[in-house]
Each structure stands twice: as C-alpha cells, then as structure tokens.
Scaffold this motif. Structure first.
Motif, PDB file in Angstrom:
ATOM      1  N   VAL A 297     -14.517   6.324  30.346  1.00  0.00           N
ATOM      2  CA  VAL A 297     -13.994   7.457  29.564  1.00  0.00           C
ATOM      3  C   VAL A 297     -12.576   7.170  29.109  1.00  0.00           C
ATOM      4  O   VAL A 297     -12.183   7.418  27.961  1.00  0.00           O
ATOM      5  CB  VAL A 297     -14.061   8.742  30.406  1.00  0.00           C
ATOM      6  CG1 VAL A 297     -13.437   9.906  29.650  1.00  0.00           C
ATOM      7  CG2 VAL A 297     -15.506   9.054  30.770  1.00  0.00           C
ATOM      8  N   ASN A 300     -12.106   4.903  26.071  1.00  0.00           N
ATOM      9  CA  ASN A 300     -12.559   5.419  24.762  1.00  0.00           C
ATOM     10  C   ASN A 300     -11.340   5.768  23.905  1.00  0.00           C
ATOM     11  O   ASN A 300     -10.396   6.412  24.371  1.00  0.00           O
ATOM     12  CB  ASN A 300     -13.446   6.654  24.960  1.00  0.00           C
ATOM     13  CG  ASN A 300     -14.183   7.012  23.683  1.00  0.00           C
ATOM     14  OD1 ASN A 300     -13.746   6.706  22.575  1.00  0.00           O
ATOM     15  ND2 ASN A 300     -15.307   7.670  23.834  1.00  0.00           N
ATOM     16  N   VAL A 302     -11.028   7.808  21.333  1.00  0.00           N
ATOM     17  CA  VAL A 302     -10.887   9.257  21.085  1.00  0.00           C
ATOM     18  C   VAL A 302     -10.305   9.927  22.301  1.00  0.00           C
ATOM     19  O   VAL A 302      -9.392  10.770  22.213  1.00  0.00           O
ATOM     20  CB  VAL A 302     -12.252   9.864  20.714  1.00  0.00           C
ATOM     21  CG1 VAL A 302     -12.128  11.365  20.516  1.00  0.00           C
ATOM     22  CG2 VAL A 302     -12.785   9.226  19.458  1.00  0.00           C
ATOM     23  N   ILE A 303     -10.834   9.576  23.462  1.00  0.00           N
ATOM     24  CA  ILE A 303     -10.343  10.186  24.703  1.00  0.00           C
ATOM     25  C   ILE A 303      -8.893   9.793  24.920  1.00  0.00           C
ATOM     26  O   ILE A 303      -8.079  10.604  25.390  1.00  0.00           O
ATOM     27  CB  ILE A 303     -11.223   9.729  25.871  1.00  0.00           C
ATOM     28  CG1 ILE A 303     -12.666  10.232  25.699  1.00  0.00           C
ATOM     29  CG2 ILE A 303     -10.684  10.234  27.209  1.00  0.00           C
ATOM     30  CD1 ILE A 303     -12.789  11.733  25.607  1.00  0.00           C
ATOM     31  N   THR A 306      -6.865  12.034  22.770  1.00  0.00           N
ATOM     32  CA  THR A 306      -6.938  13.396  23.306  1.00  0.00           C
ATOM     33  C   THR A 306      -6.040  13.528  24.527  1.00  0.00           C
ATOM     34  O   THR A 306      -5.340  14.544  24.697  1.00  0.00           O
ATOM     35  CB  THR A 306      -8.394  13.743  23.653  1.00  0.00           C
ATOM     36  OG1 THR A 306      -9.221  13.581  22.495  1.00  0.00           O
ATOM     37  CG2 THR A 306      -8.503  15.166  24.147  1.00  0.00           C
ATOM     38  N   GLN A 344     -12.943  18.736  25.634  1.00  0.00           N
ATOM     39  CA  GLN A 344     -13.356  17.524  24.906  1.00  0.00           C
ATOM     40  C   GLN A 344     -13.488  16.312  25.866  1.00  0.00           C
ATOM     41  O   GLN A 344     -14.436  15.521  25.749  1.00  0.00           O
ATOM     42  CB  GLN A 344     -12.323  17.223  23.814  1.00  0.00           C
ATOM     43  CG  GLN A 344     -12.303  18.244  22.680  1.00  0.00           C
ATOM     44  CD  GLN A 344     -11.234  17.939  21.639  1.00  0.00           C
ATOM     45  OE1 GLN A 344     -10.619  16.877  21.677  1.00  0.00           O
ATOM     46  NE2 GLN A 344     -11.004  18.881  20.700  1.00  0.00           N
ATOM     47  N   ILE A 345     -12.521  16.175  26.786  1.00  0.00           N
ATOM     48  CA  ILE A 345     -12.589  15.043  27.737  1.00  0.00           C
ATOM     49  C   ILE A 345     -13.835  15.154  28.597  1.00  0.00           C
ATOM     50  O   ILE A 345     -14.548  14.165  28.843  1.00  0.00           O
ATOM     51  CB  ILE A 345     -11.314  15.014  28.592  1.00  0.00           C
ATOM     52  CG1 ILE A 345     -10.090  14.673  27.732  1.00  0.00           C
ATOM     53  CG2 ILE A 345     -11.456  13.998  29.736  1.00  0.00           C
ATOM     54  CD1 ILE A 345      -8.771  14.787  28.445  1.00  0.00           C
ATOM     55  N   LYS A 346     -14.157  16.357  29.056  1.00  0.00           N
ATOM     56  CA  LYS A 346     -15.334  16.539  29.905  1.00  0.00           C
ATOM     57  C   LYS A 346     -16.610  16.259  29.140  1.00  0.00           C
ATOM     58  O   LYS A 346     -17.546  15.625  29.658  1.00  0.00           O
ATOM     59  CB  LYS A 346     -15.336  17.964  30.450  1.00  0.00           C
ATOM     60  CG  LYS A 346     -16.481  18.219  31.415  1.00  0.00           C
ATOM     61  CD  LYS A 346     -16.388  19.634  31.987  1.00  0.00           C
ATOM     62  CE  LYS A 346     -17.541  19.875  32.963  1.00  0.00           C
ATOM     63  NZ  LYS A 346     -17.498  21.253  33.516  1.00  0.00           N
ATOM     64  N   THR A 348     -16.892  14.275  26.580  1.00  0.00           N
ATOM     65  CA  THR A 348     -16.987  12.819  26.384  1.00  0.00           C
ATOM     66  C   THR A 348     -17.499  12.137  27.652  1.00  0.00           C
ATOM     67  O   THR A 348     -18.328  11.214  27.599  1.00  0.00           O
ATOM     68  CB  THR A 348     -15.612  12.252  25.998  1.00  0.00           C
ATOM     69  OG1 THR A 348     -15.137  12.926  24.814  1.00  0.00           O
ATOM     70  CG2 THR A 348     -15.694  10.768  25.751  1.00  0.00           C
ATOM     71  N   ARG A 351     -21.199  12.571  27.983  1.00  0.00           N
ATOM     72  CA  ARG A 351     -21.950  11.663  27.120  1.00  0.00           C
ATOM     73  C   ARG A 351     -22.020  10.260  27.731  1.00  0.00           C
ATOM     74  O   ARG A 351     -23.056   9.591  27.648  1.00  0.00           O
ATOM     75  CB  ARG A 351     -21.281  11.612  25.735  1.00  0.00           C
ATOM     76  CG  ARG A 351     -21.526  12.876  24.892  1.00  0.00           C
ATOM     77  CD  ARG A 351     -21.172  12.621  23.451  1.00  0.00           C
ATOM     78  NE  ARG A 351     -19.775  12.269  23.280  1.00  0.00           N
ATOM     79  CZ  ARG A 351     -18.791  13.138  23.109  1.00  0.00           C
ATOM     80  NH1 ARG A 351     -19.059  14.434  23.078  1.00  0.00           N
ATOM     81  NH2 ARG A 351     -17.551  12.729  22.953  1.00  0.00           N
ATOM     82  N   VAL A 352     -20.896   9.817  28.343  1.00  0.00           N
ATOM     83  CA  VAL A 352     -20.898   8.491  28.976  1.00  0.00           C
ATOM     84  C   VAL A 352     -21.904   8.448  30.122  1.00  0.00           C
ATOM     85  O   VAL A 352     -22.670   7.480  30.292  1.00  0.00           O
ATOM     86  CB  VAL A 352     -19.482   8.147  29.477  1.00  0.00           C
ATOM     87  CG1 VAL A 352     -19.511   6.863  30.328  1.00  0.00           C
ATOM     88  CG2 VAL A 352     -18.536   7.965  28.313  1.00  0.00           C
ATOM     89  N   THR A 355     -25.357   8.322  28.780  1.00  0.00           N
ATOM     90  CA  THR A 355     -25.652   6.984  28.250  1.00  0.00           C
ATOM     91  C   THR A 355     -26.027   6.025  29.382  1.00  0.00           C
ATOM     92  O   THR A 355     -26.993   5.246  29.284  1.00  0.00           O
ATOM     93  CB  THR A 355     -24.432   6.444  27.485  1.00  0.00           C
ATOM     94  OG1 THR A 355     -24.113   7.345  26.406  1.00  0.00           O
ATOM     95  CG2 THR A 355     -24.719   5.071  26.927  1.00  0.00           C
TER      96      THR A 355
END
Length: 755
Positions: A297, A300, A302-303, A306, A344-346, A348, A351-352, A355
């Motif tokens: 995370v 990333n 984006v993270i 953020t 948003q961090i949570k 993301t 999603r990880v 995946t």
C-alpha cells in the motif's frame, strides 16, 4: 730301618681307559714320529710340482651382465607409467642364470664360435677309438656320429661354462674356460650377446603375437558393438523411451516430464502459500488502522500522495487548533478532509488484499491442475519402468562391448608400435665385456703346491695321532722313542719326597711329609674305650711287605674300599680332618694320590698356610676375587690330580659366606669324581668352625689322629662332625704293636676298625 730309608711300597693301578692325548703329549708323539709326517709331505709337494708343470693351462674369460628394466617412459602406456616396475628379486636372477645356460643359446654359441671340429671341445674330431668301436659293436654305447654336431660338443661346452650371480646383486657373471685365451674371451662375450638378443627377440615375439591376435578380434568386436547399439535404439523407439535433452544423464522423456511437472507443482504451492499469508497479514493490519504501513500500500503512488496530503492537513489542523475551537468551521473542514484521506487509504489497502487473495486462488487452481498432471504422468512412467529395465540391460551390454573394443584398439596400437625390431630393448645390458686373459686361471701353481703340502702334513699328523689313540689299551708295550724300544709301564707309587705342583709356592705343602697314621672306620656312637673298636680283617702281609713302609698298601686299599661302600663307587666329597700336622706325610695327600688311579681327583687345602698375593686359592674363590680356572692347579707328578691351595684371604670368609661356600663346594663336586678337603689342626676352634660349616656338604669325614679313642678331644671332634650332619664319619689312627699282632702283622701299620 730308619723311616727315611725305607723302600717305597707300590700299589697296582686301577684298570682304566686312556682319556686321550694332552697337548704336550700330542707334540711328543708327533716329534717321535716325524719321519711318518715329513716323508708323505715331501712326496705330496713333489707330486704337486709335477702336476702343475704337466697339466695344460686354462684361461677364463669373464663378462658381466646387469639385469634392469630398460623400457623408456614414452614407450609405456599411461597406466604403466603410473605403476612402479617390478623389482628383480633373487628368484628372478636365478631364473635368468638358467636362461643363459639354455640349450638354444648353447647351440647358437657353438655355431658362432665354430667349436665343432675343435679338438678341445669335440671329442670325435680324431675319430672313434678302438675301445669305443668295440662297445658300439656289443651295443653298450651308441655311435656318436649319429648325433647332431652341436650336440656332441654340448657336454664339454657346459663343463667349461659357469654362470652365477655376483653376490646378492642383479649382475650375472659369465665365465668360459679354454686353453686358448682369445677363444675364452670371445666365448664369454658371444654368450652375453646371444642372451641379450634372446631377451629382445622374446619381447618382439610377444608384441607381434599380441598385435596379430588383437587385429583378428577387433573387426569381429566392431560388428558386435554396432549390433548392440542398434538393438538399444530400436527398443527405445518401439517402447517410447526416447530420451530428451543433451545432458550427460540421458533419461526417458516421460521421466523428464514428470520431473518438470513436479518442479512446477512445488513452485505453485510456494506461491499459493506466500500469497495467502500476505493477504491475511494485510487484513490484520487494516483492522488495526495501520493500512499505510503495508509495503504494497505504501509503495502505491496514489497512496503516497494521499499520505502526503494527510500529513499536510494534519499540520494545518494542529496550527489552526491553537486559535480556533473544535466547532469552528475551519477545524471541521480540516477534520473532514483528513477523514476522506483515511478512507481512501483503507480502500486502497482493501483492493491490494483482494488482489492478493485473487492471486492466491489462482495459485491454488494451478496447484490442483499440476497435481492432476503429475498423477497422470506418474501412471505413464510406471507403465514404462519394465521397458526401461530391459533398455538398461541392452545399454549395459552395448557399453561393455564398446569398452572392450576401445581397450583392444588401445592395446593394438601399443603392440603395433613395439612390433618393430629394436622397439623394445632387452631388460639387460653388458656392463663389462671379457678381455683376453694373460694369466691362466688353472693351475695356480703356488696355491696348489702349498695346499698339497699343508693337507699332506695335516693328514699324516692325524694318522700318527689316530694310530696312537687306536692302539690296543691292553697292550703293555709302548713306543717311547725313535728306536721303538718297548718298556713295561711303571706301577703307581707313593713318593717319599714332596709332590711337585705345576706352580711353586706354599701349595706344595699339601703333600709334604710321609704319613704315620692309622685308619679307623665310622663310629656311629662315641666309643667309651678302645675295647669297643673291633678290628676289620684284611689280607695279611708278610714281614717283608710290612717292613717296606710304615703305610700298609693293603690297609689303604681297605680304606678306599670302605669309602666306596659307604658313599658309592661314583665318587664324592671327603673332608680329612688332621689333628697331627707334624706327621711326615699327610693322609689327605696319600688318599688323593690313591684315588687318582681310578678317576679325576681334586685336593683342596682348607686352612693351610696363606698363599702369596699372586697364588689365589679356596678363600679367594669364595670371596669372589678369583675364578675357578684361577685357583685350580695341576700336579705334574700325578696324572688326573689337581690341587687348590688355601688362598691369601683369611679363612674366616668360609664361615662368613656360607652360601658362596656351598656354591663352590657343589660346583667342585660336580666337576670331579673325588674331592678331598684337607683340614689341618682339626682340634683348634677355627678348624672346628670350618668343619661345622662344611660337614653338611661332605659325603664322608675322615679324622686322622694319633690320639687314643678315649681322648676327650677326639670324642668331642667326632660328636661335632656327627651333629653337623656328616653322612659317614671315619677315624684314622696309628696301629699299635698289639693290634698288629692280632692280625698277624708288625706294628707301625694302619689299623682298620669300626664301631
């Protein structure tokens, strides 16, 4: 008649065998028979001189051969170069000696040296003699001309040839003898050359035989290898055992596929386990509010932006909180923005995790498919195992055939290389060629003449000594000089003069003064009076016999007879204790001389006069200051009689060292038939101590005394000897006139009486 003028009585010697010749007697016998030695020696010398002048000389040619491995390193195989050559031991050297003396080499040497027709070697060169013709006619021998010419010479050839190893070395010495010195040298060199040529020929023949045999078998082996390899490939194709890959280990294709599927299955299981564990860990961190700490995370982009914005907003919130209240719109705005960023961090992080969980399910599905593929391939491989076993058997057979072919090819190349002449040198070489000898080896004139003289002298001397020793001992005639006059043997006598020793000195006092004593026999109890001593009857003497000497020979023989009865005829140890030392002759000396007529006798002076410092005796022997050979002396006038003087050490050593005294007495008793010990002044305290110390080792004790049987000192001495452990005790005393009349003899004789 005065005692000093009385004639000496004689005693016939006890029959005995001659013990041999002493060194001085041997020289005397040889000197008297010098003619029997000189004449044969001169005759032998003349014969030897004639022999060395008449016999034709012979010369010896000598060649030397060294046995060693001479194979060059480049001519040897790799395996042979790594091995040490075999050592040539004594058995190998002895075998090569027989090779040099073989008949094949002998025949070739005879041809090269042209010995056929040589009168020295060919016995038939002068034709067949009349005697041999007669023997041929009656069938006792064959016609020598029917044999091959070389065979006629072989016997003489081998008689003149000598081959031997030089000591313990590997050098062979070849010697050849001939009357012609040039022929002797040429023959030795020729034999050595033929021997080396035979070794080279043997090596070439071996290599030639090997190359011929290998060449005939290589073609057949090649065909067999081709057939075996073709069978392997045909079987592999028919059973689907085609091997894949070009590695060093060729495996069937099915086995390789199974191995690859197993590897992939292991990798898939590893990936599945890794993804499952990581997804579980991330979910736990999300629950704890640490989603931004997750590496996947945090990495990333984006993270990352953020997280940077969240940090900036939290800084503004902290700055505004110093002047504004929590309900202020600005504070609420900043708080809402920070909450959005956390959501948003949570999201993301979720999603990880999803995946990773998807990847784990994909890996699980791959593992299942690979398990199914492995099981299917395993069945295929198991079905092909039986065929693979047969395939390996065919491959082993083909490989064995191929290895044998390669080995044959390698050996064939080596054998072909050694097949040429001189390709393999002999394992020997000549280190010393024979030269023409200038000095004959036979005959050696001076050594032969000297040996003949020495042998003739020794044989003739031995014959003279043997003739003297083998002469009939019953013959009373004895040759005493060159004139061969015969004289009668002189009977044994008791000399009135002192007996001379081989060395001068106080030891001669052992035999001084004639005897005036009497002899009485053992008293088992101490007598109370003279009446208790009963005389022993002996053969009567005439008045003339008794008048010859104060010592009666018959009484002395009776004493010796009594000693033999009491202690045995084989001899023993006798201690003569003499109380009257002023007598003209001592009983110990007379008794020893009489016993010497029948055996080897030793007389020992126990407490006589001290010897000088250079004349050791009994006390020195017991003290350990002298050896037996140092103290024993020979008596020149009496054969087989030896003497030991007292010695120069004090007599107290005999009582102070009882063990050493016992050892010395036992050793002397074992070395002589009779040992007579003289103890003078027997009534003294020192003599009585010595008697007590020695009595236990004595077979008999003879007390020589002129005292009356009732004398307390004599009775005490007898009791002391009895208490000391003496086996037999005899008392010798002077015979009175009344005792002599009782047995029909005059006085001054010997009295024999027993208790």
């Amino acid at each position: 008649m005065p005692r000093s003028q009385q004639p000496v009585s004689t005693i016939e010697p006890i029959p005995q065998r001659d013990e041999g010749l002493g060194l001085s007697q041997l020289f005397g016998v040889l000197a008297r028979s010098w003619r029997w030695i000189v004449l044969p020696t001169v005759a032998a010398g003349i014969g030897a001189i004639v022999f060395v002048q008449v016999v034709p000389p012979r010369y010896t040619g000598e060649a030397k051969i060294l046995l060693e491995s001479r194979d060059a390193s480049f001519a040897r195989t790799a395996q042979e170069r790594g091995e040490q050559p075999l050592a040539i031991d004594e058995q190998a050297v002895a075998s090569q000696v027989q090779v040099v003396m073989s008949r094949d080499i002998a025949r070739e040497a005879i041809r090269r040296l042209k010995l056929v027709g040589n009168a020295e070697f060919d016995p038939e060169v002068d034709g067949i003699g009349p005697v041999q013709r007669v023997l041929m006619m009656i069938g006792l021998t064959k016609n020598p001309m029917e044999r091959a010419p070389e065979d006629r010479v072989l016997e003489t050839y081998f008689d003149r040839l000598l081959v031997y190893p030089a000591g313990k070395s590997r050098i062979l010495t070849v010697e050849f003898r001939s009357r012609d010195p040039e022929l002797a040298a040429k023959a030795a060199n020729t034999i050595a050359e033929l021997y080396i040529a035979s070794l080279e020929s043997a090596k070439v023949d071996t290599a030639r035989y090997a190359s011929t045999w290998l060449g005939g078998n290589i073609d057949t082996l090649r065909t067999r290898v081709s057939e075996a390899e073709a069978k392997v490939e045909t079987f592999r194709a028919r059973n689907g055992l085609i091997s894949g890959g070009g590695g060093t280990t060729s495996q069937p294709l099915g086995t390789q596929q199974l191995s690859e599927l197993s590897t992939q299955l292991s990798q898939a299981r590893t990936v599945k386990a890794d993804l499952t564990s990581r997804a579980k860990l991330i979910r736990e961190m999300i629950k704890d509010g640490r989603a931004f700490e997750i590496p996947d995370v945090a990495n990333n982009e984006v993270i990352r932006r953020t997280v940077e914005q969240r940090i900036t907003l939290r800084g503004q919130l902290a700055l505004e909180s110093r002047t504004l209240m929590p309900a202020h719109p600005r504070i609420k705005e900043l708080t809402a923005q920070i909450g959005d960023l956390d959501a948003q961090i949570k999201a993301t992080a979720d999603r990880v995790v999803r995946t990773m969980e998807n990847d784990a399910r994909i890996a699980e599905a791959r593992v299942d498919s690979l398990n199914a593929a492995v099981d299917a391939q395993r069945e295929v491989v198991s079905k092909g195992n039986s065929s693979e076993v047969q395939l390996r058997a065919l491959e082993r057979e083909a490989k064995a055939q191929r290895d044998q072919l390669e080995s044959y090819l390698s050996r064939y190349r080596e054998a072909s290389a050694r097949d040429a002449e001189s390709a393999a040198p002999a394992d020997a070489r000549v280190v010393s060629r024979a030269v023409v000898p200038q000095v004959p080896s036979f005959p050696k004139k001076l050594p032969i003449v000297a040996l003949a003289l020495v042998m003739a002298m020794l044989l003739s001397s031995g014959g003279v000594a043997a003739r003297h020793l083998l002469r009939d001992p019953g013959d009373t005639r004895r040759r005493t000089g060159p004139d061969d006059r015969a004289t009668e043997p002189t009977p044994f006598t008791f000399p009135e003069a002192s007996v001379a020793l081989s060395r001068s000195g106080p030891a001669a006092s052992l035999y001084e003064a004639p005897l005036t004593a009497r002899v009485a026999v053992p008293m088992t109890t101490v007598p109370a009076s003279a009446a208790e001593l009963a005389p022993i009857p002996v053969r009567e003497e005439t008045a003339e016999e008794a008048a010859r000497s104060p010592v009666s020979s018959y009484d002395l023989q009776a004493l010796i007879h009594l000693l033999r009865e009491r202690i045995g005829r084989n001899g023993g140890s006798i201690l003569v204790a003499e109380t009257d030392t002023a007598a003209d002759r001592q009983l110990a000396a007379i008794l020893a001389e009489a016993l010497a007529a029948g055996g080897r006798v030793l007389i020992v002076d126990v407490n006589g006069p001290a010897s000088p410092s250079d004349d050791a005796g009994l006390t020195d022997l017991v003290a350990g200051e002298a050896a037996f050979l140092d103290v024993i002396r020979s008596v020149a006038s009496v054969r087989r009689l030896h003497a030991i003087p007292r010695g120069f050490v004090d007599c107290n050593i005999l009582t102070d060292e009882p063990e050493a005294l016992a050892i010395a007495l036992d050793a002397l008793a074992q070395s002589y038939d009779w040992v007579v010990y003289r103890l003078g002044e027997a009534l003294s305290q020192e003599a009585q101590d010595l008697l007590e110390a020695m009595a236990g080792r004595m077979n008999a004790i003879v007390i020589a005394s002129d005292k009356s049987p009732e004398d307390p000192e004599l009775v005490s001495l007898h009791g002391l000897a009895e208490r000391a452990g003496a086996g037999t005790i005899l008392v010798a005393g002077e015979q009175t006139e009344s005792e002599g009349a009782a047995v029909g003899k005059p006085g001054s004789g010997l009295r024999l009486s027993a208790a």
